[in-house]
Design an enzyme around this catalytic site. Structure first.
Site, PDB file in Angstrom:
ATOM      1  N   MET A  30      -2.054  -2.115  -7.266  1.00 56.11           N
ATOM      2  CA  MET A  30      -0.691  -2.637  -7.144  1.00 56.11           C
ATOM      3  C   MET A  30      -0.081  -2.789  -8.547  1.00 56.11           C
ATOM      4  SD  MET A  30      -0.620  -5.056  -3.812  1.00 56.11           S
ATOM      5  CE  MET A  30      -1.236  -6.548  -4.551  1.00 56.11           C
ATOM      6  N   GLY A  36     -10.063  -4.569 -15.649  1.00 54.16           N
ATOM      7  CA  GLY A  36     -10.766  -4.379 -14.371  1.00 54.16           C
ATOM      8  C   GLY A  36     -10.317  -3.080 -13.710  1.00 54.16           C
ATOM      9  N   HIS A  37      -9.001  -2.845 -13.672  1.00 57.34           N
ATOM     10  CA  HIS A  37      -8.500  -1.586 -13.084  1.00 57.34           C
ATOM     11  C   HIS A  37      -8.963  -0.394 -13.925  1.00 57.34           C
ATOM     12  CE1 HIS A  37      -5.197  -4.425 -11.729  1.00 57.34           C
ATOM     13  NE2 HIS A  37      -5.537  -3.856 -10.593  1.00 57.34           N
ATOM     14  N   GLN A  61       0.851  -6.632   2.931  1.00 51.75           N
ATOM     15  CA  GLN A  61      -0.335  -7.477   2.758  1.00 51.75           C
ATOM     16  C   GLN A  61      -0.002  -8.857   2.184  1.00 51.75           C
ATOM     17  OE1 GLN A  61      -2.102  -4.496  -0.080  1.00 51.75           O
ATOM     18  NE2 GLN A  61      -2.921  -6.300  -1.088  1.00 51.75           N
ATOM     19  N   GLY A 149     -12.595  -2.668  -6.780  1.00 49.78           N
ATOM     20  CA  GLY A 149     -13.309  -3.703  -7.535  1.00 49.78           C
ATOM     21  C   GLY A 149     -14.089  -4.630  -6.613  1.00 49.78           C
TER      22      GLY A 149
HETATM   23  O1  PAF Z   1      -6.689  -4.528  -4.458  1.00 48.28           O
HETATM   24  C1  PAF Z   1      -5.493  -4.198  -4.498  1.00 48.28           C
HETATM   25  O2  PAF Z   1      -4.873  -4.084  -5.560  1.00 48.28           O
HETATM   26  C2  PAF Z   1      -4.772  -3.907  -3.193  1.00 48.28           C
HETATM   27  O3  PAF Z   1      -5.195  -4.751  -2.181  1.00 48.28           O
HETATM   28  C3  PAF Z   1      -4.867  -2.425  -2.759  1.00 48.28           C
HETATM   29  C4  PAF Z   1      -6.296  -2.034  -2.456  1.00 48.28           C
HETATM   30  C5  PAF Z   1      -4.315  -1.535  -3.853  1.00 48.28           C
HETATM   31  C6  PAF Z   1      -4.054  -2.204  -1.482  1.00 48.28           C
HETATM   32  O4  PAF Z   1      -2.710  -2.511  -1.688  1.00 48.28           O
END
Ligand code: PAF
Length: 283
Positions: A30, A36-37, A61, A149
């Protein structure tokens, strides 16, 4: 790095890669990328010849009282980080391309059981939103593998279950949580913390690490450990949402035969909700 916003264009490129027999790894995010990403991307690069990263802040979500509008967006910075790492495609679809019939009409994917417990009980509908967007992104990118993650441990289990249940043809890889030097799990939501709260935040990891050591040393009175841990969080200025000790894959209550456990915790610091977890492997 190619930046693609259009699903048709993504699919065309995907076709050329398919003919060239490229192995495609996917990292959905997102945005507001932190180390971490970037660790997910680095891991993806080890396994595949092409890496696709998506940035999409998924409204489905977020609950009605959650931080969708305030969610940090740092697109220019994110692009430079991904470019530096040698990502092949950054996919940034619009909300209207992802949900053309509107959120209310959207067909959804729901993984029962796993989606309703722990974080799912505190955030009704959250995992339905996650499973739906991840399923849609998998359909668009059609990766051979995807990376998530372990910080969002329950999310990882939900996605693994969805992939199994819907016979999706890709492998799911969990990547260890990246932490700040004081132990705080990296998260975009850490940006919301004041200086004072930032000093308190690492207590969450310290408290669950102490629980993990106690379990490794033989303690099995989980409910007593949980009461003590909640107390320590409160004393530190955190407001515990949940602390649970569960079987790592099913996330069900621990049975005698379970050897792989996970301690999951969420706590509020002011309005910011922090989550963390630690896995415990018993002999
Ligand atoms: O972990 C996240 O950043 C979000 O939940 C994801 C997996 C990108 C789904 O929107």
């Amino acid at each position: 790095m190619q930046i693609i916003t259009d699903i048709t264009q993504l699919r065309e490129l995907r076709r050329t890669w398919q003919s060239a027999k490229e192995a495609i790894a996917f990292v959905p995010t997102m945005g507001n990328l932190h180390q971490g990403h970037l660790a997910l991307v680095a891991e993806a690069k080890k396994h595949a010849s092409k890496v696709v990263v998506s940035i999409f802040v998924n409204p489905l979500q977020f609950g009605p009282d959650e931080d969708l509008d305030a969610y940090p967006r740092t697109i220019e910075q994110d692009k430079s980080s991904l470019e530096r790492l040698g990502v092949d495609i950054l996919f940034m679809p619009s909300v209207s391309d992802i949900y053309p019939r509107g959120l209310e009409q959207q067909t959804f994917v729901e993984v029962p059981g796993l989606s309703y417990m722990i974080c799912g009980a505190s955030r009704p509908g959250h995992f339905r939103g996650v499973a739906t967007i991840v399923c849609k992104l998998f359909n668009m990118v059609q990766p051979n593998m995807a990376f998530f993650g372990e910080k969002d441990f329950q999310q990882l289990q939900v996605i693994k279950a969805m992939v199994t249940d819907l016979s999706m043809n890709l492998s799911i890889h969990g990547v260890a949580t990246m932490r700040e030097s004081d132990g705080l799990a990296m998260s975009s939501r850490n940006n919301y913390l004041s200086q004072e709260q930032r000093k308190i935040a690492p207590r969450l990891y310290e408290v669950i690490s102490d629980m993990a050591s106690a379990i490794e040393k033989g303690r099995r009175d989980f409910s007593v450990l949980i009461v003590g841990a909640r107390q320590q969080l409160v004393e530190a200025g955190l407001k515990p949402d949940y602390i649970e000790v569960r079987a790592a894959e099913s996330l069900l209550q621990v049975g005698h035969e379970d050897k792989h456990l996970v301690i999951l915790a969420a706590a509020f610091l002011g309005k910011t909700r922090l989550i963390d977890n630690i896995q415990v492997k018993l002999n």
